[in-house]
Scaffold this motif. Sequence first.
Motif, mmCIF file in Angstrom:
data_model
loop_
_atom_site.group_PDB
_atom_site.id
_atom_site.type_symbol
_atom_site.label_atom_id
_atom_site.label_comp_id
_atom_site.label_asym_id
_atom_site.label_seq_id
_atom_site.Cartn_x
_atom_site.Cartn_y
_atom_site.Cartn_z
ATOM 1 N N MET A 36 0.837 -1.206 0.000
ATOM 2 C CA MET A 36 0.000 0.000 0.000
ATOM 3 C C MET A 36 0.868 1.251 0.000
ATOM 4 S SD MET A 36 -2.997 -1.235 2.658
ATOM 5 C CE MET A 36 -4.047 0.191 2.370
ATOM 6 N N PHE A 37 1.997 1.209 0.674
ATOM 7 C CA PHE A 37 2.935 2.333 0.684
ATOM 8 C C PHE A 37 3.496 2.571 -0.722
ATOM 9 C CE2 PHE A 37 7.440 3.687 1.092
ATOM 10 C CZ PHE A 37 7.229 4.971 1.598
ATOM 11 N N ALA A 38 3.916 1.503 -1.404
ATOM 12 C CA ALA A 38 4.444 1.621 -2.769
ATOM 13 C C ALA A 38 3.379 2.157 -3.714
ATOM 14 C CB ALA A 38 4.951 0.259 -3.248
ATOM 15 N N ALA A 39 2.139 1.680 -3.571
ATOM 16 C CA ALA A 39 1.049 2.138 -4.428
ATOM 17 C C ALA A 39 0.751 3.614 -4.199
ATOM 18 C CB ALA A 39 -0.199 1.298 -4.159
ATOM 19 N N THR A 40 0.879 4.052 -2.955
ATOM 20 C CA THR A 40 0.670 5.474 -2.645
ATOM 21 C C THR A 40 1.719 6.337 -3.347
ATOM 22 O OG1 THR A 40 -0.260 4.902 -0.475
ATOM 23 C CG2 THR A 40 0.519 7.162 -0.775
ATOM 24 N N LEU A 41 2.959 5.871 -3.386
ATOM 25 C CA LEU A 41 4.015 6.606 -4.095
ATOM 26 C C LEU A 41 3.713 6.688 -5.597
ATOM 27 C CD1 LEU A 41 7.246 5.227 -2.345
ATOM 28 C CD2 LEU A 41 6.071 7.403 -1.935
ATOM 29 N N VAL A 42 3.180 5.608 -6.170
ATOM 30 C CA VAL A 42 2.796 5.628 -7.589
ATOM 31 C C VAL A 42 1.690 6.655 -7.812
ATOM 32 C CG1 VAL A 42 1.750 4.294 -9.456
ATOM 33 C CG2 VAL A 42 3.482 3.230 -8.001
ATOM 34 N N PHE A 43 0.706 6.652 -6.935
ATOM 35 C CA PHE A 43 -0.414 7.595 -7.039
ATOM 36 C C PHE A 43 0.080 9.038 -6.954
ATOM 37 C CE2 PHE A 43 -3.836 10.053 -4.943
ATOM 38 C CZ PHE A 43 -4.808 9.947 -5.931
ATOM 39 N N VAL A 44 0.972 9.311 -6.022
ATOM 40 C CA VAL A 44 1.540 10.656 -5.882
ATOM 41 C C VAL A 44 2.305 11.058 -7.138
ATOM 42 C CG1 VAL A 44 3.229 12.046 -4.609
ATOM 43 C CG2 VAL A 44 1.640 10.568 -3.367
ATOM 44 N N SER A 45 3.007 10.099 -7.753
ATOM 45 C CA SER A 45 3.740 10.375 -8.996
ATOM 46 C C SER A 45 2.785 10.805 -10.103
ATOM 47 C CB SER A 45 4.516 9.125 -9.438
ATOM 48 O OG SER A 45 5.464 8.747 -8.468
ATOM 49 N N GLY A 46 1.591 10.204 -10.117
ATOM 50 C CA GLY A 46 0.599 10.583 -11.117
ATOM 51 C C GLY A 46 -0.022 11.928 -10.834
ATOM 52 N N VAL A 47 -0.356 12.190 -9.569
ATOM 53 C CA VAL A 47 -1.001 13.450 -9.192
ATOM 54 C C VAL A 47 -0.083 14.641 -9.456
ATOM 55 C CG1 VAL A 47 -1.882 14.793 -7.243
ATOM 56 C CG2 VAL A 47 -2.525 12.387 -7.496
ATOM 57 N N THR A 48 1.183 14.510 -9.110
ATOM 58 C CA THR A 48 2.124 15.619 -9.304
ATOM 59 C C THR A 48 2.506 15.796 -10.771
ATOM 60 O OG1 THR A 48 3.995 14.124 -8.880
ATOM 61 C CG2 THR A 48 3.087 15.333 -6.997
ATOM 62 N N GLY A 49 2.432 14.724 -11.574
ATOM 63 C CA GLY A 49 2.742 14.804 -12.996
ATOM 64 C C GLY A 49 4.217 14.842 -13.322
ATOM 65 N N TRP A 50 5.082 14.643 -12.321
ATOM 66 C CA TRP A 50 6.528 14.768 -12.583
ATOM 67 C C TRP A 50 7.034 13.676 -13.518
ATOM 68 C CZ3 TRP A 50 10.009 10.929 -11.578
ATOM 69 C CH2 TRP A 50 9.614 9.914 -10.695
ATOM 70 N N PHE A 51 6.505 12.477 -13.379
ATOM 71 C CA PHE A 51 6.972 11.372 -14.215
ATOM 72 C C PHE A 51 6.606 11.619 -15.682
ATOM 73 C CE2 PHE A 51 6.848 6.883 -15.736
ATOM 74 C CZ PHE A 51 8.139 6.532 -15.403
ATOM 75 N N GLU A 52 5.409 12.126 -15.921
ATOM 76 C CA GLU A 52 4.966 12.418 -17.293
ATOM 77 C C GLU A 52 5.813 13.525 -17.912
ATOM 78 O OE1 GLU A 52 0.906 13.320 -19.841
ATOM 79 O OE2 GLU A 52 0.813 13.202 -17.658
#
Length: 385
Positions: free
Chosen positions: A98-114
Motif C-alpha cells: 500500500m505504501f508503494a502504491a501510494t508513491l505511484v499515485f503521488v507520482s501521477g497526481v504531481t505529474g513529474w513522471f509524465e
Amino acid sequence: MTFSDQLLNRATAGLVAVIIGFSSSIALIYQVVITLGGTPDLVASWLLMLGLVMGITTIGLSYYYKVPVLIAWSTTGAALLISSAQGYHLGEAIGAFMFAATLVFVSGVTGWFEKIMNRIPSELACAMLAGVLVTFGIDVFNFMNELPLVIGLMVLMYFLGKRFFARFAMLSVLVAGVLLAWQMGHIDTGAIHWKISEFAYIAPVFNLQACISIGLPLYIVTMTSQNLPGIAVLKAHNYKAPISATLNVTGFINILTAPFGTYSINLAAITAAICMSDEADKSPDKRYWASIAAGVFYIVMALCAATLVGLVASLPQALILALAGIALFGTIANSLQQALSSAQYTEAAIVTFLVTASNLTMLSVGSAFWGIIAGVCTLMITRKS
C-alpha cells in the motif's frame, strides 16, 4: 477484411498477450506468497484479485482513451519480493504494498513522471523498447535446442501465415505449437483440475522498516522496469500515452486492493506490444479493442485462477516463451527502424539499445532505466549546438 475476421484477430492478440503475461511470472507470484508464509490457496486468491483488477482497469482505460492500454502485474516486482520480503509476515508486506502504491499515485497526481517522459526523444524510447524485447526474439531460436520440432513448426507457421493468411498468423502459430506439443507428449494434462478461487483479506500492518525495505524498492522497480518500458511501447507506436492518468488509476486501485493480494500493477510493455502489432488490427485507431479483449481474458483468467494454475503448468515453458518472441518479431523490427530513422539520434539510440539489452543492474534498478539514462547522456555529449 470482414468484421468477424477483425474480431478474431483482436481476440487472438489479447489471448496471446494474457497467456504470455500469466504464464511468464506465475511461478514468481507463487514463490512470493510462500516466502511470506502463505498457502497455494492464497496464491489462487491473489491471482483472482490481480486478474480482476488488471482486466477491469485495462478495459476501462483502453475504452476511455481509445488507446491500447494494457495493465499487468509487476514481474520484476515479484522477483524483487522473493528476496526483499524474507523475514516479514503477510500483514507487514501488505502495508508495504500500500505504501508503494501510494508513491505511484503521488507520482501521477504531481505529474513529474509524465513531464520527464515527454522530454525523452521517441527514437530513444523506441531503442529502449527494442532492447527490452530483443531477448525474447533471440530466445525463440535458443529454445529450439529444447523443442526443435515444435518451435520450428511455430516459426514456419508464422512466416507462412504472414505470406498466405496474415489475418490468422498468430492464431495458427498458437494452435500448431500446442497441437504438436500435445501429440509429442510435452503437455502434462494430469496437472489440470477444476477448483474455485476465493477472496482472502489480509489486514495491513504498517511497519516503517518493511515500507523502506519492501515498499520503496518495489516502487522504484515498478516505475523504472515496468511503467517506463510500458510508456515507451505506447510512444513507439505513436500513441499519446495517458501517463499521469494511468498512474493515478493504477496507484489508487492498488491501494484499495492490496489487502486482497494486488501487490503491484503497472503498464504492460512486452504483452502490450502484442496488442499494438499489425496482427492485432491493421488500423492503429482500432487496436485498443485488442487490449479490451485482453482485459476480458484477464477476468476469465481470474475467475478460473486455481484451474489455470494447473493449465499453464502443463505447457512447456519453452513453448510459451517462444510464442512471446514470435509475436514480437514485427514490433522488434519496427522499433529498431524507428530508433535509427534520424541520423542525429543514431549513436544515442544504439547506446540505449545495447545498454537496455544487457544484463546491467545497478542500485537494484534494471537495464531499461539505465539504457534511457545512457542514451540521454550520449545525446547530450554528442549533439552539436
